[in-house]
Design an enzyme around this catalytic site. Structure first.
Site, short mmCIF file in Angstrom:
data_model
loop_
_atom_site.label_atom_id
_atom_site.label_comp_id
_atom_site.label_asym_id
_atom_site.label_seq_id
_atom_site.Cartn_x
_atom_site.Cartn_y
_atom_site.Cartn_z
N SER A 145 -10.83 -3.56 -3.92
CA SER A 145 -10.51 -4.36 -5.22
C SER A 145 -9.64 -5.27 -5.28
O SER A 145 -9.69 -6.22 -6.18
CB SER A 145 -10.01 -3.05 -6.00
OG SER A 145 -8.86 -2.57 -5.31
N HIS A 197 -3.71 -5.36 -6.96
CA HIS A 197 -4.63 -6.12 -7.85
C HIS A 197 -3.86 -7.44 -8.38
O HIS A 197 -4.66 -8.33 -8.43
CB HIS A 197 -4.83 -5.19 -8.94
CG HIS A 197 -5.59 -3.90 -8.71
ND1 HIS A 197 -5.74 -2.92 -9.57
CD2 HIS A 197 -6.51 -3.69 -7.52
CE1 HIS A 197 -6.61 -2.09 -8.97
NE2 HIS A 197 -7.00 -2.51 -7.79
#
Length: 396
Positions: A145, A197
């Site tokens: 991610s 992230h």
């Protein structure tokens, strides 16, 4: 009974068509991540602390391999499934823009820079004298991610769109899209790495604004890689896209076109470059007729000047595709004449024919079907950028 037979046969056919439309590197990453997860599931491997990104282990034992193993491993079925579903559209679009080898290098670069940023920020925050947050250096992170967040920033910048849809529920300005996703995932999902992230977003902006320019090789590097005999099997694959066939939706940062990058950091504009990482980016000077989002002659997907031409060319494409020509049937002489009507009004020289064939090969190399690519290129008066917009609108 015949309609039922068609419906039943249509599901596997459409799945096969959907999978075959995914370019080489994107589909390869999906297969590798999926295979690693299934293998771990079958053998019962769950010692993720050995392969995850753990700042203390990287710093104390110099376990650099964690930069890359942490990207390929996933903790659950939903984890790998959600990441790969997000990767497919992003990777497909970027691979068509950049080419397969360039995208592979980009993924490697993003995985490396994300890890370095993660390591640096974790130790700075953990050992700052004002408000130390020690748990960040002991946080174990895995999953693709982080790279996906970087790709979201890059693809949004290159596409030139003004707004993005968040889970199909509401639209947000494109410049805020990655930041809104970052916040939403922290509230909607548990056990999510905020720092992982965040570093992905920062790496994406760093690439977009040219801060990685000297880490990027020139076009000759990618051509040499594509020319290696050991990779000839991969290059001949239908989904492999040559870097020379990448589109020019935006000005891709490369070493060869970054003569102004060093001066921007040296001549006192460093703080302005850092502040431009935030979404409220301003462009001070824009030449007449130039898209303010990306300097240069490249045409973006959302370019206002290209819309009328693309719309008119798209209408011409519809008319030609309806002229009893199917992708599975070769063009007859008369149909070939119709497909080249745009060029038939003028005297066609040998150089023009070579240019047309050259652009057609680039479109085919990007994964478009040859017949549709030829018709779209003819309808666009030989302009490859308009032809790509036509083909993309047909696929959409």
């Amino acid at each position: 009974m015949r309609p039922n037979i068609i419906t039943e046969a249509g599901i596997p056919t459409r799945l096969n068509q959907c999978w075959s439309s995914i370019p080489f590197i994107t589909s390869g990453v999906v297969l590798i991540c999926g295979a690693i997860y299934l293998l771990c599931l079958l053998v019962g491997y769950d010692s993720y602390d050995e392969i995850c990104f753990l700042p203390t282990a990287v710093a104390s034992q110099f376990q650099v391999y964690r930069f890359y193993t942490s990207v390929l491993f996933h903790g659950s079925l939903l984890h790998v499934l959600f990441n790969m579903l997000a990767l497919v559209p992003l990777g497909t679009e970027l691979e068509r823009i950049m080419g397969s080898v360039r995208l592979l290098f980009l993924m490697f670069l993003l995985a490396t820079t994300n890890a370095i940023l993660h390591l640096t920020i974790a130790f700075l925050v953990a050992y700052n004298p004002l408000y130390p947050v020690a748990y960040l250096v002991n946080e174990c992170s895995i999953g693709f991610s982080g790279v996906i967040f970087s790709m979201i920033v890059i693809e949004t910048s290159l596409s030139g769109v003004q707004s993005r849809s968040v889970f199909g529920l509401f639209n947000v300005p494109a410049k805020w899209y990655a930041w809104i996703l970052l916040v939403l995932f922290q509230f909607l999902a548990s056990n999510v790495s905020l720092l992982g992230h965040l570093c992905g977003i920062l790496s994406g902006f760093a690439y977009t604004y040219g801060l990685f320019n000297y880490l990027l090789p020139g076009p000759s590097f990618y051509s040499k890689i594509e020319g290696l005999s050991a990779l000839s099997v991969c290059v001949r694959r239908p989904g492999f896209i040559l870097c020379t066939g990448g589109t020019t939706y935006g000005q891709l940062p490369t070493y060869s076109n970054t003569s102004a990058a060093p001066s921007a950091l040296i001549n006192g504009n460093f703080l302005r470059n850092i502040s431009s990482w935030m979404p409220n980016r301003q462009i001070s000077t824009v030449q007449e007729g130039e898209d303010p989002r990306f300097p240069g002659r490249a045409r973006t997907l959302g370019s206002a000047g290209a819309e009328p031409a693309a719309r008119e060319a798209s209408a011409n494409l519809h008319a030609r595709l309806l002229d009893n020509t199917t992708p599975s049937e070769p063009l007859t002489n008369s149909q070939h004449t119709v497909a080249n009507t745009v060029r038939a009004d003028a005297t066609v020289t040998a150089d023009q024919v070579d240019t047309f064939d050259e652009e057609l090969k680039k479109l085919v190399g990007m994964g478009f079907e040859k017949t549709q690519a030829e018709v779209a290129l003819a309808a666009a008066d030989g302009d490859p950028n308009v032809a790509i917009e036509i083909l993309m609108s047909q696929e959409g």
